[in-house]
Design an enzyme around this catalytic site. Structure first.
Site, PDB file in Angstrom:
ATOM      1  N   HIS A  43       6.079   5.191   9.983  1.00 22.02           N
ATOM      2  CA  HIS A  43       7.250   5.445   9.513  1.00 22.02           C
ATOM      3  C   HIS A  43       8.013   6.116  10.396  1.00 22.02           C
ATOM      4  CE1 HIS A  43       9.497   6.828   5.433  1.00 22.02           C
ATOM      5  NE2 HIS A  43      10.586   6.642   6.467  1.00 22.02           N
ATOM      6  N   GLU A  70       7.515   1.373   7.938  1.00 23.72           N
ATOM      7  CA  GLU A  70       8.414   1.477   6.828  1.00 23.72           C
ATOM      8  C   GLU A  70       9.450   2.460   7.154  1.00 23.72           C
ATOM      9  OE1 GLU A  70       4.870   3.444   4.602  1.00 23.72           O
ATOM     10  OE2 GLU A  70       5.659   5.390   5.253  1.00 23.72           O
ATOM     11  N   HIS A 190       0.632   5.821  -1.419  1.00 24.34           N
ATOM     12  CA  HIS A 190       1.024   7.330  -1.576  1.00 24.34           C
ATOM     13  C   HIS A 190       0.189   7.960  -2.584  1.00 24.34           C
ATOM     14  CE1 HIS A 190       3.704  10.453  -0.632  1.00 24.34           C
ATOM     15  NE2 HIS A 190       4.693   9.359  -0.070  1.00 24.34           N
TER      16      HIS A 190
HETATM   17  N1  PXP Z   1       3.748   4.241   1.437  1.00 20.40           N
HETATM   18  C1  PXP Z   1       4.904   4.697   1.829  1.00 20.40           C
HETATM   19  C2  PXP Z   1       6.285   3.964   1.505  1.00 20.40           C
HETATM   20  C3  PXP Z   1       4.905   5.909   2.473  1.00 20.40           C
HETATM   21  O1  PXP Z   1       6.224   6.353   2.537  1.00 20.40           O
HETATM   22  C4  PXP Z   1       3.668   6.584   2.461  1.00 20.40           C
HETATM   23  C5  PXP Z   1       3.840   8.053   3.408  1.00 20.40           C
HETATM   24  O2  PXP Z   1       4.260   7.717   4.454  1.00 20.40           O
HETATM   25  C6  PXP Z   1       2.732   6.000   2.271  1.00 20.40           C
HETATM   26  C7  PXP Z   1       2.742   4.762   1.523  1.00 20.40           C
HETATM   27  C8  PXP Z   1       1.473   6.672   2.642  1.00 20.40           C
HETATM   28  O3  PXP Z   1       1.012   7.848   1.807  1.00 20.40           O
HETATM   29  P1  PXP Z   1      -0.021   8.970   2.037  1.00 20.40           P
HETATM   30  O4  PXP Z   1       0.245   9.605   3.305  1.00 20.40           O
HETATM   31  O5  PXP Z   1       0.309   9.831   0.852  1.00 20.40           O
HETATM   32  O6  PXP Z   1      -1.278   8.145   1.942  1.00 20.40           O
END
Ligand code: PXP
Length: 237
Positions: A43, A70, A190
């Site tokens: 990201h 992302e 997430h």
């Molecule tokens: N999906 C998206 C769209 C995210 O922004 C994030 C965090 O960067 C994640 C998945 C992954 O989340 P986590 O770090 O809590 O596993």
């Protein structure tokens, strides 16, 4: 089969804390692949506080599995992903200063905006996924954007899991069923962890991909990266 995409933002956060190149983000990505990850997620934020735009280019040239980028579709982000051409772009609605993504898109309000961006990326062969919550209206309008997939924002599931996992997963199953009915591919991410991943997968076995960063990197401190990735993959069997 549900693919595991490892989000390596936290590796870059650790590297940036000292200004050098330890840990090496590219090496970690290659090792994640070697240990069984089917994809790598990053990201890149405008302030480059973890993944830098240059990391994205470096990763593009070495990754052999699926590359997922992302981010919020700002003009700079769109320019970057159009040049790098990853396999998948996941569009998130969070403002640049956000600590992490904390909501899905209001796809009703942003329909025209998203429609345009989805088409622009698909035209050059990039698969698009839109980050959404479990509000069925948002899933319905996500389909109208023409997106290939949606990614379900699983933070509420993770938060409620320990209280009542059946109740926690219910809206996600409903949202996932609607996505399937509308012909949308399905990702999730997430706050997924070794504790809550297996149940989510059991209840929504048609998930195509989970993207996991924070908990996985934290687990790797104790278990090592190889064992950690193998354990996450086991949750998806
Ligand atoms: N999906 C998206 C769209 C995210 O922004 C994030 C965090 O960067 C994640 C998945 C992954 O989340 P986590 O770090 O809590 O596993």
């Amino acid at each position: 089969m549900t693919q595991l995409s490892v989000n390596i933002n936290k590796i870059a956060t650790l590297r940036n804390a000292r200004g050098g190149n330890t840990p090496n983000v590219c090496q970690v990505a290659l090792d994640c692949e070697r240990f069984g990850a089917e994809g790598i997620t990053v990201h890149p934020r405008p302030d480059e506080r973890h993944i830098r735009f240059s990391d994205v280019w470096d990763l593009k040239s070495i990754i052999k599995t699926e590359f997922n980028i992302e981010g919020y579709p700002s003009p700079e982000f769109i320019k970057l992903v159009k040049a790098v051409k990853p396999h998948q772009v996941t569009l998130v609605p969070d403002p640049p200063e956000a600590i992490t993504s904390s909501a899905g898109w209001d796809t009703v309000r942003n329909l025209d905006f998203l429609q345009e961006i989805v088409a622009e990326l698909q035209n050059i062969g990039i698969r698009v996924s839109i980050f959404v919550d479990t509000n069925l209206k948002n899933i319905e309008f996500a389909a109208k954007t023409g997106t290939d997939r949606v990614e379900l924002y699983t933070e509420p599931y993770a938060t409620d899991y320990s209280k009542d996992r059946k109740m926690a997963v219910e809206p996600f199953v409903e949202a996932a069923k609607l996505a399937k009915k509308l012909g949308l591919g399905l990702n999730a991410g997430h706050d997924l962890s070794l504790e809550n991943l297996h149940y989510l997968h059991t209840m929504i076995p048609w998930l195509e991909e989970v993207s996991i960063g924070h908990a996985l990197v934290a687990d790797a401190l104790y278990l090592g990266l190889e064992d950690t990735i193998k354990r996450y993959k086991k949750q998806l069997l």
